[in-house]
Design a protein around this motif. Structure first.
Motif: not given
Length: 157
Positions: A45-73
């Protein structure tokens, strides 16, 4: 984007200046993972929320949000680095953006529907490091609870 973030993490001298936007995005996403980690691990649940938050907040594509989440993790593996992340955000976010960051953290903390006492403690400390008042932090928490349709639960020990 992932290549730019990895360059930043590795400290490549040729690409030392990765850009303000990428540093801020990485710092924000890393803090979200630090919050998710506080209650004994990062759930789906937390992973999904993080990916959604960064996608919305920074206007990222799904792939960019996933890449950012992986790098942050990856960046948050090991000892907590709240001061480094909050310092980046404090210097680059205005007051409204710092309060928005606190809201994003509350969203992650409440992703599983529970508030752990360590999560509450983290939000108090991060709020102080971001120069967000207790009143503004509490108002941010209330807005998130209202948006999520949750009552005001007491922290779980």
């Amino acid at each position: 984007m992932l290549n730019r973030i990895m360059t930043f993490l590795q400290g490549d001298p040729e690409e030392e200046e990765i850009g303000r936007k990428d540093k801020v995005q990485l710092a924000a996403a890393a803090l979200l993972f630090e919050a998710a980690r506080m209650d004994e691990g990062i759930g789906p649940e937390e992973r999904a929320v993080i990916a959604d938050i960064v996608r919305r907040r920074f206007s990222l594509s799904e792939e960019e949000a996933r890449s950012l989440a992986e790098a942050a993790h990856k960046e948050t593996q090991g000892p907590a680095q709240w001061h480094r992340f909050t310092s980046t955000l404090k210097d680059r976010f205005d007051e409204a953006e710092r309060i928005e960051m606190i809201e994003m953290l509350w969203e992650v903390v409440y992703a599983d529907g529970h508030l752990h006492d360590l999560e509450a403690s983290l939000l108090r400390r991060v709020g102080g490091l971001l120069y967000v008042s207790d009143r503004d932090r509490g108002a941010a928490r209330k807005r998130v609870l209202d948006r999520m349709g949750l009552s005001d639960p007491a922290p779980d020990a």
